[in-house]
Design a protein around this motif. Structure first.
Motif, PDB file in Angstrom:
ATOM      1  N   UNK A 299       2.110  -5.359  -5.364  1.00 53.54           N
ATOM      2  CA  UNK A 299       2.429  -6.611  -6.065  1.00 53.54           C
ATOM      3  C   UNK A 299       1.287  -7.629  -6.094  1.00 53.54           C
ATOM      4  N   UNK A 300       0.150  -7.311  -5.448  1.00 49.99           N
ATOM      5  CA  UNK A 300      -0.990  -8.242  -5.458  1.00 49.99           C
ATOM      6  C   UNK A 300      -2.256  -7.474  -5.111  1.00 49.99           C
TER       7      UNK A 300
ATOM      8  N   UNK B 290      -2.178  -6.513  -1.526  1.00 54.21           N
ATOM      9  CA  UNK B 290      -1.283  -5.392  -1.274  1.00 54.21           C
ATOM     10  C   UNK B 290      -2.047  -4.068  -1.505  1.00 54.21           C
ATOM     11  N   UNK B 291      -2.819  -4.031  -2.585  1.00 56.46           N
ATOM     12  CA  UNK B 291      -3.624  -2.841  -2.901  1.00 56.46           C
ATOM     13  C   UNK B 291      -4.700  -2.630  -1.826  1.00 56.46           C
ATOM     14  N   UNK B 292      -5.316  -3.737  -1.375  1.00 60.79           N
ATOM     15  CA  UNK B 292      -6.353  -3.642  -0.332  1.00 60.79           C
ATOM     16  C   UNK B 292      -5.760  -3.096   0.970  1.00 60.79           C
ATOM     17  N   UNK B 293      -4.562  -3.548   1.314  1.00 63.80           N
ATOM     18  CA  UNK B 293      -3.913  -3.085   2.549  1.00 63.80           C
ATOM     19  C   UNK B 293      -3.610  -1.595   2.467  1.00 63.80           C
TER      20      UNK B 293
ATOM     21  N   UNK C  67     -11.391  -2.021  -7.013  1.00 63.92           N
ATOM     22  CA  UNK C  67     -10.831  -2.908  -5.977  1.00 63.92           C
ATOM     23  C   UNK C  67     -10.308  -2.065  -4.806  1.00 63.92           C
ATOM     24  N   UNK C  68      -9.558  -1.048  -5.115  1.00 67.27           N
ATOM     25  CA  UNK C  68      -9.015  -0.141  -4.095  1.00 67.27           C
ATOM     26  C   UNK C  68     -10.157   0.515  -3.317  1.00 67.27           C
TER      27      UNK C  68
ATOM     28  N   UNK D  83       0.668  -3.586  -9.811  1.00 65.94           N
ATOM     29  CA  UNK D  83       0.230  -2.258 -10.252  1.00 65.94           C
ATOM     30  C   UNK D  83       1.245  -1.232  -9.758  1.00 65.94           C
ATOM     31  N   UNK D  84       1.578  -0.301 -10.617  1.00 60.94           N
ATOM     32  CA  UNK D  84       2.432   0.817 -10.225  1.00 60.94           C
ATOM     33  C   UNK D  84       1.485   1.958  -9.868  1.00 60.94           C
ATOM     34  N   UNK D  85       1.571   2.417  -8.633  1.00 56.20           N
ATOM     35  CA  UNK D  85       0.676   3.472  -8.160  1.00 56.20           C
ATOM     36  C   UNK D  85       1.464   4.763  -7.963  1.00 56.20           C
ATOM     37  N   UNK D  86       0.987   5.823  -8.612  1.00 53.23           N
ATOM     38  CA  UNK D  86       1.616   7.135  -8.444  1.00 53.23           C
ATOM     39  C   UNK D  86       0.645   8.045  -7.705  1.00 53.23           C
ATOM     40  N   UNK D  87       1.125   8.681  -6.648  1.00 55.73           N
ATOM     41  CA  UNK D  87       0.302   9.606  -5.867  1.00 55.73           C
ATOM     42  C   UNK D  87       0.786  11.030  -6.112  1.00 55.73           C
TER      43      UNK D  87
END
Ligand code: ADP
Ligand code: MG
Length: 158
Positions: free
Chosen positions: A11-12, A15-18, A45-46, A138-142
């Motif tokens: 959501x931010x 959040x992506x960095x964590x 960023x990731x 961002x919606x992340x799909x693994x």
């Protein structure tokens, strides 16, 4: 065997960095993350936050847009950060030394579709999708086929 993909909502940027830091702790030599998603989705960023959380000595992590590859030392492991957007042919993958790095280093690859037949089959694929309803989400799909990723993905905070 293909496992069912896992979807997370980020959501931010924090959040992506964590998530990048958490996943980064689990990576070792020979592990490869393929980072998909449109320009501005958050691939760099990731990668930046994952790399910085593993560096021995703090340093900037620029986007490898023009250099194609940037390398970093993380303890005994090397990290290769690649952005293949400007790659003109699959032959360059060998020239850059990427095929060898897939075996020996931790590799983070933006625009991995450029790898074509050299795509490592044991990689974890991350697809970042912007959320049209929220600029910071961002919606992340693994997705993965190598079973080594199953416990790592299952341990990620939902
Ligand atoms: N949830 C989020 N995750 C990642 N980046 C986000 C998020 N929300 C907003 N952003 C912003 O989106 C931009 C992503 O840029 P970048 O990582 O360079 O994208 P890419 O490498 O996919 O082209 C950054 O400015 C970042 O701050
Ligand atoms: Mg990028």
């Amino acid at each position: 065997m293909t496992t069912t993909p896992v979807t997370l909502t980020l959501t931010s940027p924090d959040d992506t960095a964590a998530l990048a830091q958490t996943l980064g702790r689990a990576l070792g030599a020979g592990d490869c993350l393929l980072l998909n998603g449109p320009i501005g989705a958050g691939k760099t960023h990731f990668s930046r936050h994952l790399i910085q959380s593993r560096l021995d000595t703090p340093e900037d992590v620029p986007s490898p847009t023009f250099t194609l590859v940037q390398t970093y030392q993380a303890g005994t492991a090397e990290i290769w950060h690649a952005d293949l957007y400007r790659l003109s042919s699959v032959d360059e993958v060998e020239e850059l030394g990427l095929s060898e790095a897939f075996e020996t280093a931790i590799c983070l690859v933006e625009w991995p579709e450029k790898l074509g037949p050299l795509t490592p089959r044991n990689a974890l694929t991350l697809t970042f999708q912007p959320d049209p309803a929220d600029e910071e989400t961002r919606i992340l799909t693994l997705g993965w086929t190598d079973p080594k990723w199953t416990p790592i993905v299952k341990a990620l905070p939902k």
